[in-house]
Design an enzyme around this catalytic site. Structure first.
Site, PDB file in Angstrom:
ATOM      1  N   ASP A 222      -5.735   4.009  -4.122  1.00 64.80           N
ATOM      2  CA  ASP A 222      -5.228   2.666  -3.836  1.00 64.80           C
ATOM      3  C   ASP A 222      -5.445   1.770  -5.060  1.00 64.80           C
ATOM      4  OD1 ASP A 222      -4.579   0.149  -2.448  1.00 64.80           O
ATOM      5  OD2 ASP A 222      -4.673   1.371  -0.639  1.00 64.80           O
ATOM      6  N   HIS A 245      -2.946   2.336  -7.457  1.00 62.42           N
ATOM      7  CA  HIS A 245      -1.911   1.306  -7.310  1.00 62.42           C
ATOM      8  C   HIS A 245      -2.032   0.180  -8.329  1.00 62.42           C
ATOM      9  CE1 HIS A 245      -1.341   2.621  -2.801  1.00 62.42           C
ATOM     10  NE2 HIS A 245      -1.092   3.577  -3.672  1.00 62.42           N
TER      11      HIS A 245
END
Ligand SMILES: *[C@@H]1O[C@H](CO)[C@@H](O)[C@H](O)[C@H]1NC(C)=O
Ligand SMILES: *[C@@H]1O[C@H](CO)[C@@H](O)[C@H](O)[C@H]1NC(C)=O
Length: 397
Positions: A222, A245
């Site tokens: 993430d 991310h």
């Protein structure tokens, strides 16, 4: 007067002052608390939570400078809360491995430090969160009664402290969560989880000031680093992210009374194969707050999906009311010397709120290439650009 003796006297005074400034701790009583002396067993199986807590309590109560030592070995521990305030500075010297219990544990934390001043966590050891035993419980996108999984390391209301040179492996949820902290340095961290692991953000912080994250490698499923509401005067330097991310401000605007985000500097970072590069995200249906005084500079993108991205219609689950416009005002944001390669055509994507258009967004020396012609999207932005502009930033200015 003898000049030589004068200069020598003053040099002794100078040396003494230097020593004092450099290592105040050397002048107060010091005591080491080895968790093994309190019953911890480093065999990877014996639950050593009680021993760790007991050792911490004794260290915390010691009227001086205490060193809580986790020696080599694998210690099954947790969840645990190490709660201050303590009587003096405290080192958490992690030489061995701390191993989390398997599965979901029904807590928001694995290892939590709270209300401590002058904490140093270091020692080259590993926090093994054993996320691989729990990630399948993360079904919150389908199940509203989902269990929340523990964050590996939580620092709450910790001040004047350092986290240095440790590894966080396979957290069940975020690796590190920083809340209500002031004056914290996080450096030489190694944070690792597989690209497909859910919500394994590297470092998330909020309601904290004067935090520096530097010289670290963060590879997760993430966000690499995410800065939530109330992040103020934060520096991110020399961090390599990927997979994951990317570096995010947000998401913002979801809750009542969120504090503004301001004074953020991201410098000398590398984003390697991440889904996003430098991103500011706010929900479309959002409450009012402000994001301002943000600088992103000297950042290298290697094959990043959305290198420069302001998204004021953030909607990860895909069912948001995007007819609404965000009430988060974004202003005074600089992107400078951002170079490398974009994995998608949308190299520069500034999608701001119709209600509160972005103000004073500056783009300078942007050099992002894509295998075909890259493009730029700008919605509701007041921007200026100078220097190299690749892709063409004409749509923004
Ligand atoms: C832009 O980046 C490419 C490589 O990604 C490089 O070859 C080129 O020299 C750069 N342009 C300028 C003006 O710096
Ligand atoms: C830019 O690229 C994206 C992604 O390929 C595409 O959807 C969009 O239509 C393009 N926009 C313009 C203005 O060319």
């Amino acid at each position: 007067m003898d000049l030589r003796s004068l200069s020598c006297k003053s040099c002794i005074v100078v040396i003494f002052l230097l020593l004092l400034v450099n290592d105040v701790r050397a002048y107060i009583p010091t005591k080491r608390f080895n968790v093994e002396a309190f019953g911890a067993v480093g065999n990877g199986r014996t639950d050593s939570s009680k021993a760790f807590l007991y050792a911490f309590t004794r260290a915390c109560q010691f009227n001086g400078y205490s060193i809580l030592l986790v020696p080599k070995g694998t210690f099954l521990v947790g969840p645990v809360v190490f709660k201050g305030p303590c009587r003096g500075p405290i080192d958490f010297q992690l030489r061995g491995i701390m191993r989390a219990p398997a599965g979901a544990v029904g807590m928001d934390h694995w290892i939590s430090f709270r209300y401590i001043d002058r904490l140093m966590i270091y020692g080259g050891g590993i926090l093994d969160g054993r996320g691989e035993t729990a990630w399948h419980y993360n079904d919150c996108s389908r199940n509203s009664n989902c269990q929340s999984l523990p964050v590996s390391l939580r620092l709450d209301f910790v001040t004047n402290s350092v986290v240095r040179g440790i590894t966080s492996l396979n957290s069940k949820n975020f690796h590190m969560n920083i809340m209500g902290c002031t004056n914290l340095r996080m450096e030489r961290l190694h944070i690792i989880a597989p690209a497909e692991s859910p919500n394994t953000d590297g470092v998330h912080l909020g309601y904290s000031e004067h935090i520096r994250i530097s010289d670290s490698i963060i590879a997760t499923g993430d966000d690499c680093i995410s800065l939530g509401p109330g992040s103020k005067n934060i520096e991110v330097l020399g961090v390599t992210c990927g997979p994951g991310h990317g570096i995010s401000i947000g998401s913002l605007g979801k809750y009542q009374n969120e504090l503004d985000v301001s004074g953020i500097k991201v410098r000398n970072c590398v984003l390697d194969g991440t889904d996003n590069g430098l991103r500011i995200k706010t929900w479309a249906t959002s409450l009012k707050s402000k994001v301002h005084d943000i600088t992103f500079e000297d950042v290298i993108m290697n094959n990043v999906y959305n290198p420069i991205f302001i998204d004021q219609q953030y909607c990860p689950g895909g069912n948001c009311d995007n007819s609404k416009a965000s009430s988060v005002q974004i202003q005074d944001v600089m992107f400078r010397r951002i170079r490398g390669t974009s994995k998608s055509q949308a190299a520069v994507n500034l999608r701001c709120s119709r209600l509160y258009p972005c103000k004073n967004i500056k783009l300078a020396d942007i050099n992002l290439s894509y295998k075909g012609p890259a493009n730029t999207t700008c919605l509701n932005v007041q921007a200026s650009a100078w220097g190299l502009q690749k892709p063409d930033l004409g749509a923004c200015i």
